[in-house]
Design a protein around this motif. Structure first.
Motif, PDB file in Angstrom:
ATOM      1  N   THR A 287      -2.277   0.980   5.210  1.00  0.00           N
ATOM      2  CA  THR A 287      -3.177   2.079   4.853  1.00  0.00           C
ATOM      3  C   THR A 287      -3.771   2.740   6.074  1.00  0.00           C
ATOM      4  O   THR A 287      -4.220   3.869   6.009  1.00  0.00           O
ATOM      5  CB  THR A 287      -4.349   1.606   3.970  1.00  0.00           C
ATOM      6  N   VAL A 288      -3.759   2.045   7.170  1.00  0.00           N
ATOM      7  CA  VAL A 288      -4.344   2.615   8.371  1.00  0.00           C
ATOM      8  C   VAL A 288      -3.644   3.910   8.765  1.00  0.00           C
ATOM      9  O   VAL A 288      -4.203   4.753   9.448  1.00  0.00           O
ATOM     10  CB  VAL A 288      -4.310   1.577   9.509  1.00  0.00           C
ATOM     11  N   LYS A 289      -2.413   4.090   8.286  1.00  0.00           N
ATOM     12  CA  LYS A 289      -1.686   5.315   8.617  1.00  0.00           C
ATOM     13  C   LYS A 289      -2.377   6.560   8.060  1.00  0.00           C
ATOM     14  O   LYS A 289      -2.150   7.674   8.520  1.00  0.00           O
ATOM     15  CB  LYS A 289      -0.267   5.235   8.067  1.00  0.00           C
ATOM     16  N   ILE A 290      -3.196   6.367   7.043  1.00  0.00           N
ATOM     17  CA  ILE A 290      -3.896   7.520   6.452  1.00  0.00           C
ATOM     18  C   ILE A 290      -4.816   8.167   7.467  1.00  0.00           C
ATOM     19  O   ILE A 290      -5.125   9.350   7.387  1.00  0.00           O
ATOM     20  CB  ILE A 290      -4.679   7.071   5.196  1.00  0.00           C
TER      21      ILE A 290
ATOM     22  N   THR B 120      -7.998  11.989   0.776  1.00  0.00           N
ATOM     23  CA  THR B 120      -7.408  10.876   1.533  1.00  0.00           C
ATOM     24  C   THR B 120      -8.392   9.722   1.612  1.00  0.00           C
ATOM     25  O   THR B 120      -8.000   8.557   1.513  1.00  0.00           O
ATOM     26  CB  THR B 120      -7.007  11.316   2.943  1.00  0.00           C
ATOM     27  N   GLY B 121      -9.667  10.056   1.753  1.00  0.00           N
ATOM     28  CA  GLY B 121     -10.680   9.002   1.792  1.00  0.00           C
ATOM     29  C   GLY B 121     -10.699   8.219   0.490  1.00  0.00           C
ATOM     30  O   GLY B 121     -10.752   6.983   0.487  1.00  0.00           O
ATOM     31  N   ALA B 122     -10.641   8.972  -0.629  1.00  0.00           N
ATOM     32  CA  ALA B 122     -10.677   8.305  -1.928  1.00  0.00           C
ATOM     33  C   ALA B 122      -9.466   7.403  -2.093  1.00  0.00           C
ATOM     34  O   ALA B 122      -9.576   6.250  -2.532  1.00  0.00           O
ATOM     35  CB  ALA B 122     -10.726   9.351  -3.038  1.00  0.00           C
ATOM     36  N   ILE B 123      -8.294   7.926  -1.691  1.00  0.00           N
ATOM     37  CA  ILE B 123      -7.075   7.127  -1.835  1.00  0.00           C
ATOM     38  C   ILE B 123      -7.146   5.878  -0.943  1.00  0.00           C
ATOM     39  O   ILE B 123      -6.693   4.807  -1.323  1.00  0.00           O
ATOM     40  CB  ILE B 123      -5.848   7.985  -1.489  1.00  0.00           C
TER      41      ILE B 123
ATOM     42  N   TYR C  25       0.811  -1.216   0.000  1.00  0.00           N
ATOM     43  CA  TYR C  25       0.000   0.000   0.000  1.00  0.00           C
ATOM     44  C   TYR C  25       0.848   1.271   0.000  1.00  0.00           C
ATOM     45  O   TYR C  25       0.339   2.362   0.246  1.00  0.00           O
ATOM     46  CB  TYR C  25      -0.923   0.025   1.206  1.00  0.00           C
ATOM     47  N   ALA C  26       2.170   1.125  -0.257  1.00  0.00           N
ATOM     48  CA  ALA C  26       3.069   2.273  -0.157  1.00  0.00           C
ATOM     49  C   ALA C  26       2.546   3.456  -0.960  1.00  0.00           C
ATOM     50  O   ALA C  26       2.468   4.577  -0.458  1.00  0.00           O
ATOM     51  CB  ALA C  26       4.454   1.877  -0.633  1.00  0.00           C
ATOM     52  N   GLU C  27       2.164   3.172  -2.185  1.00  0.00           N
ATOM     53  CA  GLU C  27       1.707   4.264  -3.055  1.00  0.00           C
ATOM     54  C   GLU C  27       0.556   5.029  -2.417  1.00  0.00           C
ATOM     55  O   GLU C  27       0.554   6.247  -2.376  1.00  0.00           O
ATOM     56  CB  GLU C  27       1.211   3.694  -4.373  1.00  0.00           C
ATOM     57  N   ALA C  28      -0.423   4.274  -1.936  1.00  0.00           N
ATOM     58  CA  ALA C  28      -1.610   4.913  -1.383  1.00  0.00           C
ATOM     59  C   ALA C  28      -1.240   5.775  -0.180  1.00  0.00           C
ATOM     60  O   ALA C  28      -1.623   6.943  -0.096  1.00  0.00           O
ATOM     61  CB  ALA C  28      -2.643   3.859  -0.983  1.00  0.00           C
TER      62      ALA C  28
END
Ligand code: HEM
Ligand SMILES: Nc1ncnc2c1ncn2[C@@H]1O[C@H](COP(=O)(O)OP(=O)(O)OP(=O)(O)O)[C@@H](O)[C@H]1O
Ligand SMILES: Nc1ncnc2c1ncn2[C@@H]1O[C@H](COP(=O)(O)OP(=O)(O)OP(=O)(O)O)[C@@H](O)[C@H]1O
Ligand SMILES: [Mg+2]
Ligand SMILES: [Mg+2]
Lengths: 54, 205, 243, 218, 218, 205
Positions: C51-54, C108-111, A8-11
């Motif tokens: 992804t949780v880091k978002i 950020t939500g979309a990503i 998921y790095a890119e995201a």
């Protein structure tokens, strides 16, 4: 340094990058507009002061 | 019944334009307001009509007594002259428009669509609107624009008749109407922004 | 001394000058610590991976976006009731900040949605009401820009903010009625297990605090800018009269 | 007030007035939909209630554009604001006139256009009911939007921007009711909510609109 | 001519000008579609190209409304018609200014809105290409429609009525190209036809528009 | 160079309003057109400016030589005065707007948005537009509406300077401008509709 983000790095990097970019843009625009407005105010205040004396 | 202003100050676009306006207008009196372009006549009249708030000072006797006619006529191009006048009469709770038609020689144009009138004819219809309101105080902004000399005479007659009947009139104009009226020259009343209170920008000074 | 004293631009500017350095500094520290902690020092979620880091940007941004509107609503009411110029200008100053935060939340939500739900966008109730909020911000800002006279603009935007808030609330219920959600609710959040919860929770709280302080600093500074613009205008008029 | 209603209706019916144009827009929009999304009838049927609601909403919105703008330009609003009639009442009447000249024809035309989009037979009744209950809210919200933007050049599109998000709840409940009706589901809840929005809008928005108008014409 | 272009663009960017509002309308329309037809993503994806084209067309149409009307009201058209600049050139420039302030932003925004409607990934490129080729025709046809209806009160909606049928061919080919692109079919034919319409419109319609305008302002 | 009309007939909304209008205007001359409201002055001027076709008769010397100023000013509310004038100058292939600003004392208003001017100030800006066209024939419909006496003086001066430089002016007005000009009274020319040829309904008579 950068932790292993796996597939998921890119995201994750994209989300951080874009967000920080937007925040920076907001900050820069805010500061630029603020500087301009304050400079204009200073100019006109000086002019007013001069008129007050003259 | 009288209209009286005391120490009125008015602003346009947030900028003070006139201050210290005071006068009293009694039944049967007319007052002509003069001043160069941009001196604030329109602004003053709109304030008196209640269309915009005053900066400071007070207006008495203007509630529900004012009929205002500004640069625009308030007539619908797609309605006939009679329909326009009947509508405004109804809004003011009245019915009869014949006197108004007669005063401005509008009878022959009665059934024409207002949009097809010439500039002066349209203006006449706009002035006739004042007569159907039944309001005692006429507040007129450059009423004679586009009128020929005959129509100016009709207008002066209408104002005189209105005054005789106990009405009042307040007119801003650049030309002489031959009315027996006091003149208020607003040139000396121009606002000194730094002495004004209540201006919307005052808080920032 | 009452709170209303600060509605006077001079008093406000004085207070704001005293508060701002702390606000900026605390905002910088809060955001830096929150994000760095979240980014470098928290584990991945067992389901969502890295992804949780978002979340350390997404949730603070969404939180500010919503609360900025509430702040604008309060400021609008103050302007309508008490006609304090500073509060109208503060509402004006906050709107673009709220807009940017909304955009960050959406982006950020979309990503995040792409890996998690397999789609950038879905018509989930929470996402949808957020989009509607975005539209309200756009309209509000456009109305400020479109009206010439500053006091009239303040009046009109305040009325819009009031009526808009009622409709925003209505939309929220309408949207809930209309669609089932994909988005995690507060109850069904990722913290299934107590011990992980705290690991995610603490940096998130720090980050939210940092964003809030940033919002405060930005709004104070931008309100100052608006005051400067109004004062320039007022002085310009005065000069015109003298010459 | 009756005079104002009569005048507005008469103006709408005069040549060049607004009557029928909202309707025409609705018609053309619905006709364009098959051109843009393709002619498959099953697909059309499934989106029919939604498109009809969307079309009605847009037709309303577009015809609102000049609801107050014309009166502003020719000075009518100045006079109305100083007339004995309360401005709230005047605006409520204008909203009503707008509904009669635009909303009502849309309601009547919707079933015909439903045929073009293959709306299922059981959906027609509920479509009409939902439009009857919903279009008054559209007219009143639009009047408020028009009052907010009246003095502004090119205010028309700005008004769309302000009004469309306000239309969202009405649209959701209205389209939901029509859609449920079309597939034979229960429609009470969305219809009740729709009626609630309309009543609320009629009761409260004239005041907001009058406040806004007093600000814009000053 | 450059002066006219610069003036129109400057007016559009001024506070209250038209820039961004066409775009905003497009955005809002696309947002409203799911509210009206429901949130199911497969259904949305299948109608996405069509709705995006329809939205772009309506946004163009609405912003055309006052393209000439404002110039008519304040007397600019009278002066332009008596100025040394040929009216054909003036109208072509006005069409161009309209495209820059409306068509171009729509083209740039369409992919973003495609995401909202779950447009399949392969469709984005062709959607943009079809809009780039098609929107100039929309602007020019609209200029013609505006010239036909300029003197008429409430001309805006009448113009929609006149212009929408003229938009049909552009819409059909444009939406067809976008739809084929989205499902991976060949798109050359509709794209070529679309380009042809645009070129024809740019070459011929300024003359028709100027002729119409000379009649309406007399 | 001269403007000459011979036996011109004009119509408005399909109805003939004036016929038999003939005159010649040479370089340096001005002509004032007078007549009561609705007599057809506006119609005549619009026909001369080429904005509407004549019923019959001919106009010579009006191609690309006329600058027309009607009831509306042709100024954009959202552009400043200077921007408006610069735009019109560019349309007529010119650049310099300083003379026009000076002639109407517009320098202090130069950077104001035109929409925020008072009625008379706006009119002054509209008249200044004529000066940036560089066209020899000015066709003016009630140019002094809303102007105060000072501004009327400025206008008369501008017209005089224009005439001295070999220009021509055609003015419809109800008030006396103090210009040294011939007067054409259109009242005696009012149409006898039944003697008119070329009216759009003539085919049905
Ligand atoms: C464009 C898409 C999205 C939008 C507009 C959006 C919007 C929001 C909003 C408005 C909140 C509420 C913040 C608050 O109440 O303070 C929120 C919270 C949150 N969002 Fe999103 N979101 C989106 C996508 C996602 C995705 C894809 C995920 C993860 C799979 C996600 C995870 C979360 C979480 C975990 C929270 C915190 C929930 C809680 O505990 O209150 N969001 N988001
Ligand atoms: N919308 C506005 N914003 C800012 N200033 C304005 C606005 N409208 C008018 N003004 C300014 O306010 C002043 C007063 O204008 P007002 O229209 O009252 O003048 P006036 O006496 O009626 O002039 P005139 O005789 O030309 O009609 C003028 O200097 C004008 O430039
Ligand atoms: N659109 C129209 N349709 C039909 N008749 C019209 C139209 N416009 C004007 N008229 C009529 O044509 C005649 C001439 O009008 P015109 O505007 O030329 O008069 P004018 O001399 O300019 O008057 P004014 O001094 O009032 O401006 C008038 O009798 C008028 O009623
Ligand atoms: Mg005035
Ligand atoms: Mg005339």
């Amino acid at each position: 340094m950068i932790p292993d983000l796996g597939k998921y790095a890119e995201a994750v990097l994209g989300a951080y990058g874009l967000s920080l970019l937007l925040l920076a843009a907001l900050l820069i625009l805010t500061l630029r507009r603020g500087k301009k407005a304050r400079a204009a105010l200073r100019r006109i205040e000086e002019e007013t002061a001069r008129h007050g004396k003259g | 019944m009288a209209l009286s202003l005391s120490d009125l100050a008015v602003a346009r676009g947030g900028v003070p334009v006139l201050s210290g306006v005071s006068f009293t207008l009694d039944a049967g009196q007319a007052l002509v307001i003069r001043g160069p372009n941009g001196s604030g006549k329109t602004t003053l009249l709109r304030t008196i009509a209640g269309l915009q708030p005053a900066l400071s000072g007070s207006i008495e006797g203007a509630d529900d007594t004012v009929a205002y006619a500004g640069h625009a006529d308030g007539l619908k191009a797609m309605l006939s002259v009679a329909e326009n006048l009947t509508f405004w009469a109804a809004v003011y709770g009245r019915r009869n428009i014949d006197a108004a038609l007669a005063a401005y020689a509008l009878a022959p144009l009665k059934d024409r669509l207002t949009g097809t009138l010439s500039a002066g004819q349209k203006r006449r219809a706009g002035l006739a609107r004042l007569m159907v309101t039944g309001r005692p105080i006429w507040v007129l902004d450059e009423p004679t624009v586009s009128l020929d000399t005959h129509a100016v005479g009709l207008f002066a007659d209408a104002v005189r008749a209105h005054l005789r009947a106990g009405g009042m009139a307040l007119l801003a104009t650049h030309i002489d109407l031959g009315l027996d009226a006091d003149v208020l020259d607003v040139t000396p009343l121009l606002a000194q922004a730094n002495t004004l209170h209540g201006a919307s920008d005052e808080a920032f000074l | 001394m009452s709170l209303w004293e600060y509605a006077n631009p001079v008093k406000f500017l004085a207070l704001s000058a005293r508060v701002q350095p702390f606000a900026w500094a605390a905002a910088a520290i809060g955001i830096f610590v929150g994000l760095a902690w979240g980014f470098f020092a928290t584990p991945d979620d067992f389901r969502q991976g890295s992804t949780v880091k978002i979340i350390y940007i997404h949730v603070p941004a969404a939180w500010i976006a919503i609360n900025a509107w509430i702040m604008m609503l309060v400021a609008s009411l103050v302007w309508l009731v008490r006609r304090h110029h500073v509060s109208a200008l503060a509402a004006k100053a906050a709107a673009p900040v709220g807009l940017v935060m909304t955009v960050i939340g959406l982006l950020t939500g979309a990503i995040w949605g792409q890996p998690m739900w397999g789609t950038w966008w879905a018509w989930d109730p929470r996402l949808t009401s957020f989009l509607i909020l975005f539209l309200f911000y756009l309209g509000y800002i456009a109305l400020w820009e479109a009206v010439e006279d500053p006091d009239t603009a303040a009046d009109l935007t305040s009325v819009l903010c009031l009526v808009g808030s009622v409709f925003a609330l209505l939309s929220r219920y309408a949207v809930l009625f209309w669609s089932q959600g994909l988005h995690q609710g507060a109850s069904l959040s990722l913290d299934k297990e107590e011990n992980i919860s705290n690991v995610f929770w603490l940096p998130l709280v720090v980050s939210i605090g940092g964003f809030t302080l940033l919002f405060l600093a930005l709004v104070l500074y931008r309100t100052g800018t608006e005051i400067a613009l109004r004062r320039t205008r007022a002085l310009g008029v005065r000069l015109d009269r003298h010459t | 007030m009756i005079a104002l209603l009569v005048r507005d209706l008469r103006l709408a019916f005069r040549a060049g007035g607004g009557f029928g144009l909202g309707l025409a827009f609705f018609l053309i929009l619905v006709v364009l939909v098959p051109f843009s999304i393709g002619p498959q009838s099953a697909l059309l049927a499934s989106i029919a209630p939604g498109i009809l609601w969307l079309g009605a909403l847009l037709a309303c919105l577009l015809s609102l554009d000049r609801l107050l703008a014309l009166d502003f330009e020719d000075g009518t609003l100045d006079v109305l604001a100083t007339a004995p009639l309360p401005l709230e009442a005047a605006l409520a009447v204008k909203g009503l006139a707008h509904w009669i000249t635009t909303g009502l024809p849309l309601v009547l035309a919707a079933p015909v256009l439903g045929v073009l989009l293959n709306l299922p037979a059981q959906g027609f009744g509920w479509l009409v009911v939902s439009l009857v209950l919903g279009t008054p809210a559209l007219s009143m919200i639009g009047t408020f939007g028009a009052a907010l933007t009246v003095g502004i050049k090119r205010g028309g599109l700005l008004m769309s921007l302000l009004v469309l998000p306000l239309y969202v709840p009405t649209l959701i409940f209205g389209a939901e009711a029509a859609r449920r009706g079309a597939v034979g589901m229960a429609v009470e809840t969305p219809l009740l909510l729709l009626a609630g929005i309309s009543l609320g809008a009629i009761a409260l928005l004239p005041f907001a609109a009058a406040a806004a108008l007093r600000m814009t014409i000053r």
